[in-house]
Design a protein around this motif. Structure first.
Motif, PDB file in Angstrom:
ATOM      1  N   ASP A  13      23.866  45.200   4.559  1.00 49.04           N
ATOM      2  CA  ASP A  13      22.484  44.923   4.968  1.00 49.04           C
ATOM      3  C   ASP A  13      22.237  43.435   5.192  1.00 49.04           C
ATOM      4  OD1 ASP A  13      22.650  44.802   2.087  1.00 49.04           O
ATOM      5  OD2 ASP A  13      20.473  44.732   2.016  1.00 49.04           O
ATOM      6  N   ASN A 160      17.097  49.157  -9.057  1.00 44.96           N
ATOM      7  CA  ASN A 160      18.272  49.873  -8.502  1.00 44.96           C
ATOM      8  C   ASN A 160      19.533  49.552  -9.311  1.00 44.96           C
ATOM      9  OD1 ASN A 160      18.611  47.280  -7.539  1.00 44.96           O
ATOM     10  ND2 ASN A 160      18.765  47.838  -5.369  1.00 44.96           N
ATOM     11  N   GLU A 166      16.131  45.004 -10.052  1.00 43.16           N
ATOM     12  CA  GLU A 166      16.726  45.050  -8.703  1.00 43.16           C
ATOM     13  C   GLU A 166      17.982  44.183  -8.724  1.00 43.16           C
ATOM     14  OE1 GLU A 166      16.658  42.161  -6.618  1.00 43.16           O
ATOM     15  OE2 GLU A 166      17.948  43.273  -5.257  1.00 43.16           O
ATOM     16  N   ASP A 240      18.099  44.128   3.762  1.00 34.52           N
ATOM     17  CA  ASP A 240      17.790  42.687   3.883  1.00 34.52           C
ATOM     18  C   ASP A 240      17.213  42.336   5.259  1.00 34.52           C
ATOM     19  OD1 ASP A 240      20.738  41.628   2.032  1.00 34.52           O
ATOM     20  OD2 ASP A 240      18.700  42.039   1.348  1.00 34.52           O
TER      21      ASP A 240
HETATM   22  O1  RIB Z   1      18.935  45.334  -4.186  1.00 36.89           O
HETATM   23  C1  RIB Z   1      19.257  45.136  -2.835  1.00 36.89           C
HETATM   24  C2  RIB Z   1      19.883  43.797  -2.624  1.00 36.89           C
HETATM   25  O2  RIB Z   1      21.108  43.722  -3.344  1.00 36.89           O
HETATM   26  C3  RIB Z   1      20.261  43.540  -1.150  1.00 36.89           C
HETATM   27  O3  RIB Z   1      20.150  42.163  -0.887  1.00 36.89           O
HETATM   28  C4  RIB Z   1      21.697  43.957  -1.083  1.00 36.89           C
HETATM   29  O4  RIB Z   1      22.412  43.265  -0.054  1.00 36.89           O
HETATM   30  C5  RIB Z   1      22.189  43.508  -2.432  1.00 36.89           C
HETATM   31  O5  RIB Z   1      22.487  42.116  -2.352  1.00 36.89           O
END
Ligand code: RIB
Ligand code: CA
Length: 314
Positions: A13, A160, A166, A240
């Motif tokens: 991403d 996540n 995160e 991203d």
């Molecule tokens: O949680 C998502 C983020 O973590 C994004 O930037 C992905 O590329 C990872 O770096």
């Protein structure tokens, strides 16, 4: 044109974000800095150089930065981004060498130039914020070259990497806390593009399959197709890439200003962004030191941003 710098841990991403930033006519991509995160720092540097080459932008300086977070060990996310971090596409690798400067030095130089010319830079951290924290602590004057920070990280809701946190913030919560302290002290306008909107900008498989006719389009399409296969879904989010869409087209993002803190301790909560949605009177009577005020993204026009990304990468 809006001068921007991306800080990345290229991953799939991040690659979506790089393709957009490198090719959109309203952005002047001044530099890209790399940090260990999704994959190891050397893979991140190679992937970043490769993606910029596919975007037709081998002119953009890329610098290698921190390999590991300030405190805890790095936990790569190869299960998400593939062994090589670029979806294991076997895309031809760039042979270009990165800029000889460390990421912190490249950031310092570009931001000092920006402060001198008055063409202030939008800094777009899309990874653990280790480089940004090191910059702000080592060369605090460089912050005068910043127009704003738009970072992908954190969440008002569920995490996540853990239920609470995160991945970017969880990977280096100390760095994130240092950045937010600087945001408050230096009053840097800052937008948090967190998980609350991160998954809402989706490109369908049909749209991805239609991407062709240039290296940029081909790579963009393959990234989405590969990501769709991995999740067995009809399409994939640009992750991203949405944060870069928000820099180009802020009207597509709904934000609300809240105090934001980073949890640094707590066995199950370390790395959580605590978005303080209490009434102002309660916040004002909080006995602790005030937090940074951040524009927290609460909603995004996913279709609008997906179309922006598709139109640009193709
Ligand atoms: O949680 C998502 C983020 O973590 C994004 O930037 C992905 O590329 C990872 O770096
Ligand atoms: Ca990233």
């Amino acid at each position: 044109m809006k001068p921007v710098i991306l800080d990345v841990d290229t991953g799939v991403d991040d690659a979506c974000a790089l393709l957009l930033a490198a090719r959109h006519p309203d952005l002047d991509l001044k530099a890209v800095t790399c940090v260990g995160g999704n994959v190891g720092i050397d893979d991140v540097v190679r992937n970043t150089l490769t993606v910029l080459e596919a975007a037709g932008r081998p002119d953009v300086p890329v610098a290698r930065g921190a390999a590991v977070p300030l405190i805890q060990p790095v936990h790569a996310a190869r299960h998400v981004h593939g062994e090589d971090g670029l979806g294991d596409l076997d895309w031809p690798r760039s042979t270009r060498s990165p800029d000889p400067r460390h990421a912190v030095e490249l950031l310092r130089d570009v931001l000092r130039d920006a402060a001198a010319t008055g063409e202030l830079v939008t800094l777009v951290p899309l990874a653990p914020m280790t480089n940004i924290a090191l910059l702000l602590r080592t060369y605090p004057d460089a912050a005068r070259g910043l127009r704003e920070i738009v970072f992908m990280g954190g969440a008002a809701g569920i995490g996540n990497a853990t239920a609470a946190a995160e991945f970017n913030i969880w990977s280096d919560p100390g760095a994130a806390a240092i950045v937010l302290a600087a945001v408050r002290e230096l009053e840097i306008p800052t937008t948090m593009y967190g998980l609350d909107v991160f998954h809402d900008v989706v490109v369908t498989l049909d749209q991805a399959r239609a991407l062709s006719g240039s290296q940029s389009a081909e790579l963009a399409g393959q990234l989405i197709i590969k990501r769709s296969e991995r999740y067995q879904s009809d399409g994939a989010g640009i992750g991203d890439g949405g944060a870069v869409c928000a820099v180009i087209d802020p009207a597509g993002l709904t934000t609300q200003e809240y105090p934001v803190r980073v949890e640094l301790s707590g066995e199950w909560s370390r790395g959580r962004t605590i978005v303080d949605t209490r009434p102002a009177i309660d916040v004002a009577h909080d006995p602790r030191a005030p937090a940074a005020t951040v524009r927290v993204a609460t909603a995004v026009d996913g279709k609008r941003y997906a179309e922006l990304w598709l139109a640009t990468v193709s």
